[in-house]
Every structure is written in C-alpha cells, then in structure tokens.
Design a protein around this motif. Sequence first.
Motif, PDB file in Angstrom:
ATOM      1  N   THR A  88      24.987  -0.123  -6.352  1.00 16.42           N
ATOM      2  CA  THR A  88      24.597   0.579  -5.134  1.00 16.42           C
ATOM      3  C   THR A  88      23.081   0.652  -5.031  1.00 16.42           C
ATOM      4  O   THR A  88      22.517   0.491  -3.951  1.00 16.42           O
ATOM      5  N   LEU A  89      22.406   0.889  -6.145  1.00 18.13           N
ATOM      6  CA  LEU A  89      20.946   0.991  -6.130  1.00 18.13           C
ATOM      7  C   LEU A  89      20.274  -0.334  -5.789  1.00 18.13           C
ATOM      8  O   LEU A  89      19.144  -0.351  -5.302  1.00 18.13           O
ATOM      9  N   THR A  90      20.949  -1.449  -6.025  1.00 19.78           N
ATOM     10  CA  THR A  90      20.359  -2.754  -5.681  1.00 19.78           C
ATOM     11  C   THR A  90      20.350  -2.997  -4.174  1.00 19.78           C
ATOM     12  O   THR A  90      19.736  -3.962  -3.722  1.00 19.78           O
ATOM     13  N   LEU A  91      20.980  -2.125  -3.396  1.00 26.34           N
ATOM     14  CA  LEU A  91      20.951  -2.248  -1.941  1.00 26.34           C
ATOM     15  C   LEU A  91      19.570  -1.942  -1.374  1.00 26.34           C
ATOM     16  O   LEU A  91      19.278  -2.289  -0.234  1.00 26.34           O
ATOM     17  N   VAL A  92      18.731  -1.299  -2.167  1.00 29.04           N
ATOM     18  CA  VAL A  92      17.390  -0.947  -1.722  1.00 29.04           C
ATOM     19  C   VAL A  92      16.554  -2.220  -1.625  1.00 29.04           C
ATOM     20  O   VAL A  92      16.427  -2.947  -2.613  1.00 29.04           O
ATOM     21  N   PRO A  93      16.007  -2.508  -0.443  1.00 32.36           N
ATOM     22  CA  PRO A  93      15.191  -3.714  -0.299  1.00 32.36           C
ATOM     23  C   PRO A  93      14.023  -3.719  -1.280  1.00 32.36           C
ATOM     24  O   PRO A  93      13.289  -2.748  -1.404  1.00 32.36           O
ATOM     25  N   GLY A  94      13.886  -4.810  -2.009  1.00 33.10           N
ATOM     26  CA  GLY A  94      12.778  -4.960  -2.934  1.00 33.10           C
ATOM     27  C   GLY A  94      13.000  -4.382  -4.317  1.00 33.10           C
ATOM     28  O   GLY A  94      12.149  -4.515  -5.188  1.00 33.10           O
ATOM     29  N   SER A  95      14.148  -3.731  -4.559  1.00 30.38           N
ATOM     30  CA  SER A  95      14.343  -3.134  -5.884  1.00 30.38           C
ATOM     31  C   SER A  95      14.947  -4.128  -6.865  1.00 30.38           C
ATOM     32  O   SER A  95      14.494  -4.239  -7.984  1.00 30.38           O
ATOM     33  N   GLY A  96      15.958  -4.862  -6.468  1.00 32.83           N
ATOM     34  CA  GLY A  96      16.593  -5.832  -7.348  1.00 32.83           C
ATOM     35  C   GLY A  96      17.356  -5.180  -8.481  1.00 32.83           C
ATOM     36  O   GLY A  96      17.315  -3.962  -8.674  1.00 32.83           O
ATOM     37  N   GLN A  97      18.039  -5.993  -9.255  1.00 31.55           N
ATOM     38  CA  GLN A  97      18.870  -5.512 -10.366  1.00 31.55           C
ATOM     39  C   GLN A  97      18.015  -4.815 -11.427  1.00 31.55           C
ATOM     40  O   GLN A  97      18.354  -3.744 -11.900  1.00 31.55           O
ATOM     41  N   ARG A  98      16.909  -5.423 -11.776  1.00 30.43           N
ATOM     42  CA  ARG A  98      16.064  -4.867 -12.834  1.00 30.43           C
ATOM     43  C   ARG A  98      15.446  -3.523 -12.427  1.00 30.43           C
ATOM     44  O   ARG A  98      15.414  -2.578 -13.209  1.00 30.43           O
ATOM     45  N   LEU A 157       9.343   9.769  -5.905  1.00 34.33           N
ATOM     46  CA  LEU A 157       7.936   9.491  -6.210  1.00 34.33           C
ATOM     47  C   LEU A 157       7.576   9.839  -7.651  1.00 34.33           C
ATOM     48  O   LEU A 157       6.658   9.246  -8.223  1.00 34.33           O
ATOM     49  N   SER A 158       8.289  10.787  -8.234  1.00 29.70           N
ATOM     50  CA  SER A 158       7.965  11.215  -9.599  1.00 29.70           C
ATOM     51  C   SER A 158       8.412  10.197 -10.655  1.00 29.70           C
ATOM     52  O   SER A 158       8.012  10.288 -11.802  1.00 29.70           O
ATOM     53  N   ALA A 159       9.227   9.220 -10.259  1.00 37.52           N
ATOM     54  CA  ALA A 159       9.679   8.192 -11.197  1.00 37.52           C
ATOM     55  C   ALA A 159       8.623   7.095 -11.290  1.00 37.52           C
ATOM     56  O   ALA A 159       8.020   6.721 -10.280  1.00 37.52           O
ATOM     57  N   SER A 160       8.411   6.581 -12.491  1.00 38.53           N
ATOM     58  CA  SER A 160       7.403   5.535 -12.657  1.00 38.53           C
ATOM     59  C   SER A 160       7.834   4.262 -11.948  1.00 38.53           C
ATOM     60  O   SER A 160       9.012   3.904 -11.933  1.00 38.53           O
ATOM     61  N   GLY A 161       6.869   3.619 -11.318  1.00 38.71           N
ATOM     62  CA  GLY A 161       7.145   2.374 -10.612  1.00 38.71           C
ATOM     63  C   GLY A 161       7.657   2.554  -9.198  1.00 38.71           C
ATOM     64  O   GLY A 161       7.887   1.574  -8.496  1.00 38.71           O
ATOM     65  N   ILE A 162       7.856   3.800  -8.768  1.00 40.66           N
ATOM     66  CA  ILE A 162       8.326   4.044  -7.403  1.00 40.66           C
ATOM     67  C   ILE A 162       7.197   4.703  -6.625  1.00 40.66           C
ATOM     68  O   ILE A 162       6.791   5.818  -6.913  1.00 40.66           O
ATOM     69  N   GLY A 163       6.709   3.970  -5.643  1.00 35.13           N
ATOM     70  CA  GLY A 163       5.679   4.487  -4.756  1.00 35.13           C
ATOM     71  C   GLY A 163       6.294   4.893  -3.434  1.00 35.13           C
ATOM     72  O   GLY A 163       7.511   4.817  -3.249  1.00 35.13           O
ATOM     73  N   PRO A 164       5.454   5.300  -2.491  1.00 27.57           N
ATOM     74  CA  PRO A 164       5.973   5.738  -1.193  1.00 27.57           C
ATOM     75  C   PRO A 164       6.791   4.685  -0.451  1.00 27.57           C
ATOM     76  O   PRO A 164       7.800   5.005   0.159  1.00 27.57           O
ATOM     77  N   LYS A 165       6.374   3.401  -0.523  1.00 23.86           N
ATOM     78  CA  LYS A 165       7.118   2.360   0.196  1.00 23.86           C
ATOM     79  C   LYS A 165       8.525   2.194  -0.362  1.00 23.86           C
ATOM     80  O   LYS A 165       9.498   2.109   0.385  1.00 23.86           O
ATOM     81  N   VAL A 166       8.650   2.144  -1.686  1.00 20.32           N
ATOM     82  CA  VAL A 166       9.970   1.981  -2.299  1.00 20.32           C
ATOM     83  C   VAL A 166      10.815   3.234  -2.071  1.00 20.32           C
ATOM     84  O   VAL A 166      12.013   3.149  -1.800  1.00 20.32           O
ATOM     85  N   ALA A 167      10.195   4.407  -2.149  1.00 15.71           N
ATOM     86  CA  ALA A 167      10.934   5.656  -1.912  1.00 15.71           C
ATOM     87  C   ALA A 167      11.465   5.701  -0.483  1.00 15.71           C
ATOM     88  O   ALA A 167      12.624   6.069  -0.253  1.00 15.71           O
TER      89      ALA A 167
END
Length: 189
Positions: free
Chosen positions: A109-119, A76-86
Amino acid sequence: MIGRLRGTLAGLRAIGVVLDVGGVGYEVVVTPRTVADLPGLGEEVVLHTHLVVREDAMLLHGFGTESERDLFRILLSASGIGPKVAMATLGALQSDELRRAIAAEDVDTLTLVPGSGQRGAQKMEPELKPKLTTVEADSVVGASTVAQVREALEGLGYQAAEIREAMADIETGAPVGEQLRQALRSLGR
C-alpha cells in the motif's frame, strides 16, 4: 507559525490555492484531494496549515482537517521524508489507509505513493510505526486482516490496481474469510 487560515477561496494554482484573508492572498500548497473537497471560488474556506521554512522559500501547506495536518507533521519527522513526499503520501492515501498500512506493515500500500518505490516504503514503515501510536486496537486488527486478504488476492494472481479497487469495497471489521469473499465478489463484477 501560521496554524490556520479562514478566508475566501480566490484562486486555484498548479500546486495549490490562493486564500484571501483580510485582503492578503496566501498561496497554500494542498493535495488534489483537498482541492476536490473545497467549495467553489468566492466561498469561505478554513485550512489548517503548516509553514515550511527553507533557505530559498517559505511554503504554507494546507489541510482540510487538523488530523491530516498532524499526520503531515508526523511524516515530516521521519528521515528522508520532506514536504513533497509527505504531500504526495497524503494525496495518494487517505489518513485511515496510511495508518492501517503502517500498523499492518503493508508495504504494498505504501508503494502507491508517487516517488516512494518499494525501498522507500520499506524504510518508511518501521520509522513511522512507533510515531503513529494513536491507532486504536480495532484498526490494527482490521489492518492485519486487510493485509492477509491482500496477500491472498496476490497469491491468486490479481494485479495491484485490481486489488486496491476490490479492497475499497470490503468491510474491514469482518473476519478474514468474509473480507476475502467480498473482495472476490467485487473482482468478479
């Protein structure tokens, strides 16, 4: 803030559970992984929680361990990451996998998170790396070798899903060559 709840599992909802604590039913948002680890209805449960207060709602997020809750707070402390993405991140990756991926700069590996994508994954990695300083040196070394094995398998033409499955079976403490052999054996089955 509500840091922990102990009560009876009273119900399952689309996005979480209802925990009966002293006659009060708390709706708690949990990951599917946490739901799978919970006992059956009517059983006693302990959830470590984090309360998110928004303009239109107060949401209680629950976790099976304190370390998972702490990782949620770091996310949550990272910019652009809210509760849903966390929550999606913790649902897609186990805590160890996430820490290794960040330490090894393993964006795949991080792109496995739904909705995160490569960017989104590329943005997440450098921002979280300094915040996850609790990773031990062995884990970082293991993570960098895991990234090397992943790159080698990609170079051989294996798909991301096949690589993920093979990587689950390898010993991360082994030398890179041995890890690659183990992954190839797993893929050959």
